[in-house]
Write a protein that holds these residues in place. Structure first.
Motif: not given
Length: 395
Positions: A35-38, A64-69
């Protein structure tokens, strides 16, 4: 009728509440989900929390991993290294354009293992991508880039030697795009403005692109009408009154992604790439602040050097759609289009370039790095001097 071809698009599911179909669609590919989210906002919203909980309740094993920018090559490579051994069956990207671009790139490389730098256009060796990609399901939570419908994963490296380039291939297109306007409910006004002006710009640039065709023209006209009915009303409405406008803009953004993938873009996006690479300016803001002056410059150049060009008629047609008026002649319509674009940017407080530290002395470097793929489909070649002038107008 001119000859044209249509590149691959996702299977699209559109409408309020369609996010509920996510577990069933993901199950078609397996049980192990990345799951890739902000980084924050969506996961803490009611819709975001419920969407993630629906996957957990359905028994998926979730990484899970996230993308902050805006995603960087380093972010993509780190995620691939972290999850390559996890035997991911399906990648689910839930977020704005940056999140979906990162999800595309990660899905494309999980089974390959290479650095994304091997495939970025105009940066590294530009190796042909053979795949295979992990299946991707894309759920946009903003209405701007239309990334859910494209094969492009746009990655940025910021700084003096920065770049903004694409990893793109038909194999990166999502298997499903679940476009649920309810997921847009938490967008703040500044994000609505920036993303909405990006979608509007993409529709307008695709409409007049050198690669436009009857298929993309029809979608552009439909998308422009939706942006007319959605963007300002959504920006101005309170949260409880914005659902119809959100739906219009979710649709407009989706169509803008399809049309840019088929027909290409223009000078605004050509300039937005180096602007976003060298300075901390969000992509949608760059588009929103430039679209009126770039449109005016294109029209003037076409009138001077190619007065029979079909793009001039298309600019007039775009004016009729966006203003819901008929005009006595094309010049009046084109002037009304430019005025409307200026007015929308002003009413939604889209910042000028100088707000991001961009100065007159920076303009030659921006112009020198603006001749990417987007500029190649602008309806007319603009000189360096013309590009410099239009940037100067927005300082």
């Amino acid at each position: 009728m001119q000859t044209f071809s249509v590149a691959r698009v996702p299977r699209i599911v559109f409408g309020a509440g369609v996010r509920a179909q996510l577990p069933a669609l993901a199950r078609r590919f397996g049980e192990r989900v990345l799951l890739v989210t902000g980084a924050r906002a969506f996961l803490h919203s009611p819709a975001g929390a419920a969407t993630v909980q629906s996957l957990a309740a359905a028994g998926f094993h979730i990484e899970r991993t996230s993308v902050a920018q805006e995603p960087s090559p380093a972010l993509v490579d780190a995620a691939v290294a972290q999850f390559r051994a996890a035997n991911i069956d399906v990648v689910i990207g839930i977020g704005g354009g940056s999140v979906l671009d990162a999800a595309k790139a990660i899905a494309g490389l999980l089974r390959v293992g290479d650095s994304v730098m091997d495939y970025l256009e105009g940066v590294g060796p530009e190796r042909p991508y053979a795949g295979p990609a992990v299946p991707l399901i894309a759920l946009p939570t903003t209405a701007g880039t239309g990334s859910e419908a494209t094969k492009n994963a746009v990655l940025s490296q910021h700084g003096a030697n920065g770049f903004k380039k694409s990893f793109r291939d038909d194999k990166l297109v999502a298997e499903y795009a679940l476009v649920d306007p309810d997921l847009l409910a938490s967008c703040p006004p500044a994000l609505i403005a920036a993303n909405g002006m990006d979608a509007l710009t993409q529709l307008l640039e695709s409409f007049v692109s050198l690669k436009a065709n009857p298929f993309t023209d029809a979608l552009c006209e439909s998308g422009l009408a939706a942006a007319r009915d959605g963007l300002l009303p959504w920006y101005l409405a309170g949260p409880d009154e914005s659902a119809p406008a959100r739906g219009q803009m979710a649709y407009a953004a989706l169509l803008s992604g399809i049309t840019l993938a088929q027909a290409g873009l223009g000078s605004v996006h050509g300039l937005a790439a180096p602007l976003g690479a060298f300075f901390p300016i969000p992509h949608g803001v760059a588009c929103g602040t430039l679209v009126a002056v770039a449109t005016e410059r294109n029209i003037a150049a076409l009138e001077a050097r190619a007065p029979r060009h079909p793009a001039l008629g298309k600019y007039a047609r775009a004016a009729e759609i966006l203003t819901q008026r008929r005009f006595d002649d094309a010049s009046a319509a084109q002037a009304a289009l430019v005025a409307l674009l200026h007015d929308w940017a002003t009413r939604m407080a889209v910042p000028s370039l100088s707000n991001f530290g961009i100065q007159f002395e920076d303009l030659p470097r921006i112009v020198a790095n603006a001749r990417g793929n987007s500029m190649k489909t602008n309806p007319i070649v603009l000189s360096d001097a013309e590009l410099h002038t239009l940037l100067e107008q927005r300082l």
